[in-house]
Design a protein around this motif. Sequence first.
Motif, PDB file in Angstrom:
ATOM      1  N   LYS A 146       0.823  -1.205   0.000  1.00  0.00           N
ATOM      2  CA  LYS A 146       0.000   0.000   0.000  1.00  0.00           C
ATOM      3  C   LYS A 146       0.855   1.253   0.000  1.00  0.00           C
ATOM      4  N   THR A 147       0.222   2.330  -0.433  1.00  0.00           N
ATOM      5  CA  THR A 147       0.890   3.626  -0.471  1.00  0.00           C
ATOM      6  C   THR A 147       0.785   4.293   0.897  1.00  0.00           C
ATOM      7  N   SER A 148       1.361   5.468   0.977  1.00  0.00           N
ATOM      8  CA  SER A 148       1.181   6.292   2.172  1.00  0.00           C
ATOM      9  C   SER A 148      -0.246   6.850   2.174  1.00  0.00           C
ATOM     10  N   ILE A 149      -0.658   7.399   3.292  1.00  0.00           N
ATOM     11  CA  ILE A 149      -1.990   7.998   3.439  1.00  0.00           C
ATOM     12  C   ILE A 149      -1.878   9.492   3.175  1.00  0.00           C
ATOM     13  N   GLN A 150      -2.734   9.993   2.292  1.00  0.00           N
ATOM     14  CA  GLN A 150      -2.778  11.432   2.016  1.00  0.00           C
ATOM     15  C   GLN A 150      -3.929  12.034   2.814  1.00  0.00           C
ATOM     16  N   LYS A 151      -3.608  12.823   3.804  1.00  0.00           N
ATOM     17  CA  LYS A 151      -4.623  13.359   4.722  1.00  0.00           C
ATOM     18  C   LYS A 151      -5.518  14.391   4.035  1.00  0.00           C
ATOM     19  N   SER A 152      -6.824  14.257   4.261  1.00  0.00           N
ATOM     20  CA  SER A 152      -7.833  15.233   3.826  1.00  0.00           C
ATOM     21  C   SER A 152      -7.650  15.663   2.374  1.00  0.00           C
ATOM     22  N   SER A 153      -7.606  14.698   1.475  1.00  0.00           N
ATOM     23  CA  SER A 153      -7.369  15.011   0.065  1.00  0.00           C
ATOM     24  C   SER A 153      -8.351  14.281  -0.840  1.00  0.00           C
ATOM     25  N   TYR A 154      -8.990  15.058  -1.732  1.00  0.00           N
ATOM     26  CA  TYR A 154      -9.863  14.455  -2.737  1.00  0.00           C
ATOM     27  C   TYR A 154      -9.161  14.317  -4.082  1.00  0.00           C
ATOM     28  N   GLU A 155      -7.945  14.864  -4.184  1.00  0.00           N
ATOM     29  CA  GLU A 155      -7.124  14.678  -5.382  1.00  0.00           C
ATOM     30  C   GLU A 155      -5.715  14.314  -4.925  1.00  0.00           C
ATOM     31  N   PRO A 156      -5.575  13.139  -4.292  1.00  0.00           N
ATOM     32  CA  PRO A 156      -4.269  12.766  -3.715  1.00  0.00           C
ATOM     33  C   PRO A 156      -3.216  12.521  -4.788  1.00  0.00           C
ATOM     34  N   LEU A 157      -1.994  12.884  -4.458  1.00  0.00           N
ATOM     35  CA  LEU A 157      -0.844  12.685  -5.337  1.00  0.00           C
ATOM     36  C   LEU A 157       0.167  11.838  -4.581  1.00  0.00           C
ATOM     37  N   TRP A 158       0.479  10.645  -5.107  1.00  0.00           N
ATOM     38  CA  TRP A 158       1.411   9.755  -4.423  1.00  0.00           C
ATOM     39  C   TRP A 158       2.774   9.686  -5.108  1.00  0.00           C
ATOM     40  N   ASN A 159       2.782   9.338  -6.388  1.00  0.00           N
ATOM     41  CA  ASN A 159       4.045   9.074  -7.090  1.00  0.00           C
ATOM     42  C   ASN A 159       4.892   8.072  -6.313  1.00  0.00           C
ATOM     43  N   GLU A 160       4.253   6.971  -5.934  1.00  0.00           N
ATOM     44  CA  GLU A 160       4.929   5.923  -5.163  1.00  0.00           C
ATOM     45  C   GLU A 160       4.914   4.612  -5.939  1.00  0.00           C
ATOM     46  N   GLN A 161       5.868   3.769  -5.627  1.00  0.00           N
ATOM     47  CA  GLN A 161       6.013   2.497  -6.323  1.00  0.00           C
ATOM     48  C   GLN A 161       5.854   1.338  -5.332  1.00  0.00           C
ATOM     49  N   ILE A 162       5.103   0.338  -5.768  1.00  0.00           N
ATOM     50  CA  ILE A 162       4.953  -0.888  -4.981  1.00  0.00           C
ATOM     51  C   ILE A 162       5.590  -2.007  -5.786  1.00  0.00           C
ATOM     52  N   ILE A 163       6.427  -2.793  -5.133  1.00  0.00           N
ATOM     53  CA  ILE A 163       7.169  -3.842  -5.838  1.00  0.00           C
ATOM     54  C   ILE A 163       6.779  -5.202  -5.269  1.00  0.00           C
ATOM     55  N   PHE A 164       6.427  -6.119  -6.170  1.00  0.00           N
ATOM     56  CA  PHE A 164       6.137  -7.496  -5.789  1.00  0.00           C
ATOM     57  C   PHE A 164       7.194  -8.402  -6.408  1.00  0.00           C
ATOM     58  N   THR A 165       7.596  -9.418  -5.689  1.00  0.00           N
ATOM     59  CA  THR A 165       8.483 -10.442  -6.233  1.00  0.00           C
ATOM     60  C   THR A 165       7.670 -11.721  -6.387  1.00  0.00           C
ATOM     61  N   GLU A 166       7.658 -12.233  -7.617  1.00  0.00           N
ATOM     62  CA  GLU A 166       6.828 -13.405  -7.922  1.00  0.00           C
ATOM     63  C   GLU A 166       7.462 -14.133  -9.105  1.00  0.00           C
ATOM     64  N   MET A 167       7.085 -15.371  -9.311  1.00  0.00           N
ATOM     65  CA  MET A 167       7.593 -16.134 -10.447  1.00  0.00           C
ATOM     66  C   MET A 167       7.044 -15.554 -11.747  1.00  0.00           C
ATOM     67  N   PHE A 168       7.837 -15.675 -12.822  1.00  0.00           N
ATOM     68  CA  PHE A 168       7.389 -15.216 -14.143  1.00  0.00           C
ATOM     69  C   PHE A 168       7.456 -16.377 -15.130  1.00  0.00           C
ATOM     70  N   PRO A 169       6.402 -16.590 -15.905  1.00  0.00           N
ATOM     71  CA  PRO A 169       5.136 -15.844 -15.842  1.00  0.00           C
ATOM     72  C   PRO A 169       4.336 -16.210 -14.597  1.00  0.00           C
ATOM     73  N   PRO A 170       3.618 -15.240 -14.025  1.00  0.00           N
ATOM     74  CA  PRO A 170       2.860 -15.508 -12.803  1.00  0.00           C
ATOM     75  C   PRO A 170       1.618 -16.337 -13.101  1.00  0.00           C
ATOM     76  N   LEU A 171       1.205 -17.137 -12.142  1.00  0.00           N
ATOM     77  CA  LEU A 171      -0.044 -17.882 -12.296  1.00  0.00           C
ATOM     78  C   LEU A 171      -1.240 -16.960 -12.046  1.00  0.00           C
ATOM     79  N   CYS A 172      -1.024 -15.931 -11.246  1.00  0.00           N
ATOM     80  CA  CYS A 172      -2.075 -14.945 -10.989  1.00  0.00           C
ATOM     81  C   CYS A 172      -2.185 -14.033 -12.207  1.00  0.00           C
ATOM     82  N   LYS A 173      -3.384 -13.851 -12.709  1.00  0.00           N
ATOM     83  CA  LYS A 173      -3.574 -13.129 -13.968  1.00  0.00           C
ATOM     84  C   LYS A 173      -4.057 -11.699 -13.807  1.00  0.00           C
ATOM     85  N   ARG A 174      -4.293 -11.255 -12.570  1.00  0.00           N
ATOM     86  CA  ARG A 174      -4.762  -9.882 -12.435  1.00  0.00           C
ATOM     87  C   ARG A 174      -4.247  -9.234 -11.163  1.00  0.00           C
ATOM     88  N   ILE A 175      -4.205  -7.920 -11.224  1.00  0.00           N
ATOM     89  CA  ILE A 175      -3.777  -7.096 -10.102  1.00  0.00           C
ATOM     90  C   ILE A 175      -5.015  -6.360  -9.592  1.00  0.00           C
TER      91      ILE A 175
END
Length: 130
Positions: free
Chosen positions: A66-95
């Motif tokens: 998850k990203t950080s929490i943007q307090k009291s914002s209806y147009e939040p700006l994150w510019n954050e990256q989430i990284i997962f490590t998994e086998m390729f090709p993954p068996l899971c087909k959706r994010i």
Amino acid sequence: SRNLLLPDGVPPERQWARFYIKIYRAEGLPRMNTSIMANVKKALIGENKDLVDPYVQVAFAGQKGKTSIQKSSYEPLWNEQIIFTEMFPPLCKRIKIQIRDSDKVNDVAIGTHFIDLRKISNEGDKGKVQ
């Protein structure tokens, strides 16, 4: 494990890969003032405005980030990256991408979206998702 049953087209020798999901921003979030939690917030904080503290939760192949929490914002700006490590090709087909309102008592889902990896993958050895 070599005894793992794989779907057709998935090679038995899969490599570990990193999946980078960049969360930029959100627009047009709905006002949360109709909820009971907003009324509780108003009572506790004493402000007569509807507050939303959004963050994004991403789920993929049994993992969550998850990203950080943007307090009291209806147009939040994150510019954050989430990284997962998994086998390729993954068996899971959706994010699963979910924007949530952070709250001390109970986080509320504002919206949910699924990205089908088969629709965004490239052809060829480096980018094919079966």
